[in-house]
Design a protein around this motif. Structure first.
Motif, PDB file in Angstrom:
ATOM      1  N   HIS A  80       0.891  -1.154   0.000  1.00  0.00           N
ATOM      2  CA  HIS A  80       0.000   0.000   0.000  1.00  0.00           C
ATOM      3  C   HIS A  80       0.931   1.207   0.000  1.00  0.00           C
ATOM      4  CE1 HIS A  80      -2.592   2.815   2.696  1.00  0.00           C
ATOM      5  NE2 HIS A  80      -2.986   2.951   1.454  1.00  0.00           N
ATOM      6  N   TRP A 113      -0.483   8.247  -1.013  1.00  0.00           N
ATOM      7  CA  TRP A 113      -1.190   9.170  -0.111  1.00  0.00           C
ATOM      8  C   TRP A 113      -2.619   8.684   0.104  1.00  0.00           C
ATOM      9  CZ3 TRP A 113       1.373  13.642   1.706  1.00  0.00           C
ATOM     10  CH2 TRP A 113       2.623  13.873   1.128  1.00  0.00           C
ATOM     11  N   ASN A 114      -2.909   8.329   1.343  1.00  0.00           N
ATOM     12  CA  ASN A 114      -4.273   7.888   1.648  1.00  0.00           C
ATOM     13  C   ASN A 114      -4.833   8.728   2.789  1.00  0.00           C
ATOM     14  OD1 ASN A 114      -6.675   6.445   1.629  1.00  0.00           O
ATOM     15  ND2 ASN A 114      -5.646   4.455   1.434  1.00  0.00           N
ATOM     16  N   GLN A 115      -6.160   8.654   2.933  1.00  0.00           N
ATOM     17  CA  GLN A 115      -6.827   9.500   3.909  1.00  0.00           C
ATOM     18  C   GLN A 115      -6.866   8.844   5.275  1.00  0.00           C
ATOM     19  OE1 GLN A 115     -10.232   9.849   1.204  1.00  0.00           O
ATOM     20  NE2 GLN A 115     -10.109  12.053   1.595  1.00  0.00           N
ATOM     21  N   ARG A 138      -4.687  13.624   3.968  1.00  0.00           N
ATOM     22  CA  ARG A 138      -3.883  12.540   3.377  1.00  0.00           C
ATOM     23  C   ARG A 138      -2.467  12.522   3.948  1.00  0.00           C
ATOM     24  NH1 ARG A 138      -6.233  10.080  -0.974  1.00  0.00           N
ATOM     25  NH2 ARG A 138      -8.031  11.195  -1.830  1.00  0.00           N
ATOM     26  N   ASP A 156      -8.538   3.251   4.922  1.00  0.00           N
ATOM     27  CA  ASP A 156      -9.173   2.210   4.119  1.00  0.00           C
ATOM     28  C   ASP A 156      -8.283   1.815   2.959  1.00  0.00           C
ATOM     29  OD1 ASP A 156     -11.778   1.276   4.874  1.00  0.00           O
ATOM     30  OD2 ASP A 156     -12.402   3.379   4.750  1.00  0.00           O
ATOM     31  N   TYR A 157      -7.936   0.558   2.891  1.00  0.00           N
ATOM     32  CA  TYR A 157      -7.266   0.045   1.695  1.00  0.00           C
ATOM     33  C   TYR A 157      -7.658  -1.427   1.591  1.00  0.00           C
ATOM     34  CZ  TYR A 157      -3.778  -0.641  -1.949  1.00  0.00           C
ATOM     35  OH  TYR A 157      -3.163  -0.910  -3.148  1.00  0.00           O
ATOM     36  N   LEU A 171      -6.876   5.515  -1.622  1.00  0.00           N
ATOM     37  CA  LEU A 171      -5.512   5.801  -2.057  1.00  0.00           C
ATOM     38  C   LEU A 171      -5.521   6.658  -3.321  1.00  0.00           C
ATOM     39  CD1 LEU A 171      -2.509   5.190  -1.527  1.00  0.00           C
ATOM     40  CD2 LEU A 171      -2.760   3.206  -3.028  1.00  0.00           C
ATOM     41  N   ALA A 172      -4.750   7.749  -3.289  1.00  0.00           N
ATOM     42  CA  ALA A 172      -4.693   8.646  -4.443  1.00  0.00           C
ATOM     43  C   ALA A 172      -3.661   8.154  -5.453  1.00  0.00           C
ATOM     44  CB  ALA A 172      -4.328  10.054  -3.975  1.00  0.00           C
ATOM     45  N   GLU A 177      -8.806   9.714  -8.412  1.00  0.00           N
ATOM     46  CA  GLU A 177      -8.633  10.219  -7.052  1.00  0.00           C
ATOM     47  C   GLU A 177      -7.231  10.801  -6.875  1.00  0.00           C
ATOM     48  OE1 GLU A 177     -10.261   7.802  -4.073  1.00  0.00           O
ATOM     49  OE2 GLU A 177      -9.679   9.223  -2.502  1.00  0.00           O
ATOM     50  N   MET A 178      -7.171  12.044  -6.412  1.00  0.00           N
ATOM     51  CA  MET A 178      -5.883  12.736  -6.272  1.00  0.00           C
ATOM     52  C   MET A 178      -5.778  13.379  -4.896  1.00  0.00           C
ATOM     53  SD  MET A 178      -4.708  12.168  -9.357  1.00  0.00           S
ATOM     54  CE  MET A 178      -3.144  13.028  -9.269  1.00  0.00           C
ATOM     55  N   ARG A 179      -4.572  13.680  -4.485  1.00  0.00           N
ATOM     56  CA  ARG A 179      -4.348  14.449  -3.253  1.00  0.00           C
ATOM     57  C   ARG A 179      -4.376  15.917  -3.629  1.00  0.00           C
ATOM     58  NH1 ARG A 179       0.584  16.587  -0.263  1.00  0.00           N
ATOM     59  NH2 ARG A 179       1.698  16.189  -2.180  1.00  0.00           N
TER      60      ARG A 179
END
Lengths: 213, 258
Positions: free
Chosen positions: A128, A131-133, A151, A173-174, B3-4, B254-256
């Motif tokens: 993974h 950049w994830n939230q 992010r 979430d992934y 995930l972006a 989906e982007m940051r």
């Protein structure tokens, strides 16, 4: 007296990023990279970073006595920040490297992402990476100035599972929902890399340097 | 929500200076990699890739110094590739502040090097860079081969098989460059990107051929890339990274953006 922030060096990868980012946001604090358990115990705050394989990480911590130093810091009530493998090492157990007992500061374990399918039915890529939230699971001084669902930069193939909800400070979430941040009392630990997460990450590190648990 | 996809500007650096001309109107020194990296960071780049094309051995120390400078001031992931041949090269780059290193021809010469590197430093920091060229005729099923020496030297290695093998050996990410498209501005080789992305379990960065923002969208949506790398469209300020991110977001990627 100048506050000392120890960054634990146990020979596992890149401490440059963590220490440089801390230096960037520190005001009057000394950032000390150290592998000496006594210096870790004596520090006012401790950062426990990590990359690489958990087995090597735990083995080095036990060989050097840094594992006990970390337990002592936790017991002494001083602020401790775990990052990535540093967070994973604080859980009870990891299934990486055929299963290994970790430091057990938090209950819960570390599991492989596995072959999961995304929303569109395609296989999710592991690691993974990117950049994830992070959805904040609770109000916390470490989240000050950071928007909910901001992010952060992640790179990992294993994630925390079965952490009691009361200890989860943030979710990600992934393929599955996992604990991206855990906290209890004076300990806060994150799966992502605040030192690589631009402004949101620097804010979190700044919050840590000010945190009075 | 999740995930972006990533946008990665790439800098070619020779002996501590950015080459291939970066043209920002209001930058003081467009040859300074630190300034250029900072600029991209401010514009919202998700990572920075730094390709070291320094030929001289002495120049390697300059490279390490440059990496150190960037890593002290830019707090997003930094990948460094070019001339990485030994475990010591990798250790030096990571210690200087690189988060990932790109291995290219050294992997072709000695595939075991990738395995050793991943075991020693972890898959998360080992990027295998693949330069591929189409070798099948129009009437045949698609087939791509690995080339070295800037696309001049064929290796006989099938690109899809090679990518699979490299991830088996522990590569944590694949940087895929189409040598047919590199420098053309005609867009990524979508079929190649899709073939590699479907074949490997790790993230794939598409590279080579970006001429406009729709090409970035195509690389992700049609090609299945997890990240897109571009140099000239950003260097010559045809588009900013921020423009690219907004465009991709509007196209449903989906982007940051924060």
């Amino acid at each position: 007296m100048t506050e000392v922030v120890a960054v634990i060096d146990y020979g596992m990868g890149n401490l440059h990023s963590a220490s440089k980012a801390l230096e960037k946001v520190a005001s009057g604090q000394t950032i000390l990279i150290t592998s000496d358990p006594d210096q870790v115990r004596a520090a006012d705050r401790v950062v426990f970073p990590g990359v690489g394989a958990i087995r090597d990480c735990i083995a080095v911590l036990r060989d050097t006595g840094l594992d006990q130093a970390i337990h002592d810091v936790v017991a002494a009530g001083k602020p401790l920040l775990g990052i990535c493998v540093g967070m994973q090492a604080l859980l009870a157990r990891s299934e990486e490297n055929n299963g290994i007992d970790c430091l057990g500061v938090f209950s819960g374990q570390v599991s492989f992402f596995g072959e999961m399918l995304g929303e569109t039915g395609n296989k999710l890529k592991v690691p993974h990476m990117g950049w994830n939230q992070v959805q904040q699971g609770m109000a916390h001084p470490m989240w000050a100035g950071i928007a909910d669902n901001a992010r952060f930069y992640f790179v990992h193939s294993y994630c925390a599972t079965d952490v009691p909800e009361s200890d989860v400070a943030g979710y990600c979430d992934y393929g599955r929902r996992f604990a991206a941040a855990v906290t209890r009392d004076n300990v806060f630990a994150v799966q992502f890399h605040p030192e690589k997460s631009a402004d949101a990450g620097l804010t979190l590190l700044e919050n840590f340097l000010r945190w009075q648990p | 929500m999740g995930l972006a996809k990533r946008i990665i500007p790439c800098l070619d650096v020779d002996d501590g200076r950015v080459v291939k001309g970066v043209q920002f109107v209001d930058i003081r020194d467009a040859g300074d990699p630190v300034e250029v990296a900072k600029r991209y960071n401010d514009a919202g780049a998700d990572e920075i890739t730094f390709l070291d094309i320094t030929a001289s051995h002495e120049g390697r120390d300059t490279t390490l110094h440059t990496v150190e400078q960037i890593a002290s001031q830019v707090f997003i992931p930094l990948t460094v590739g070019g001339g990485v041949r030994t475990l010591e090269d990798i250790r030096n780059l990571l210690n200087a502040g690189a988060d990932k290193v790109g291995i290219n021809s050294a992997a072709v010469h000695n595939p075991e090097f990738v395995r050793e590197a991943a075991e020693r430093f972890g898959s998360q920091c080992i990027v295998v860079a693949i330069d591929a060229k189409k070798v099948s005729a129009e009437s045949e099923p698609n087939r791509w081969e690995i080339f070295t020496h800037g696309g001049r030297k064929p290796t006989g290695l099938d690109a899809v098989e090679w990518a699979k093998r490299m991830t088996d050996y522990g590569a944590g990410e694949i940087l895929l460059t189409s040598m047919d498209r590199d420098g053309t501005k005609n867009g990524f080789d979508i079929a190649l990107t899709r073939a590699i992305s479907d074949a490997v379990p790790v993230p794939v960065i598409a590279s080579g051929g970006v001429g406009n923002l729709q090409h970035l969208v195509d690389g992700v949506i049609q090609g299945g890339a997890d990240a897109v790398l571009a140099a000239s469209i950003f260097h010559f300020a045809e588009y900013t990274v921020a423009d690219a991110k907004r465009y991709m977001q509007n196209a449903g990627v989906e982007m940051r953006l924060d």
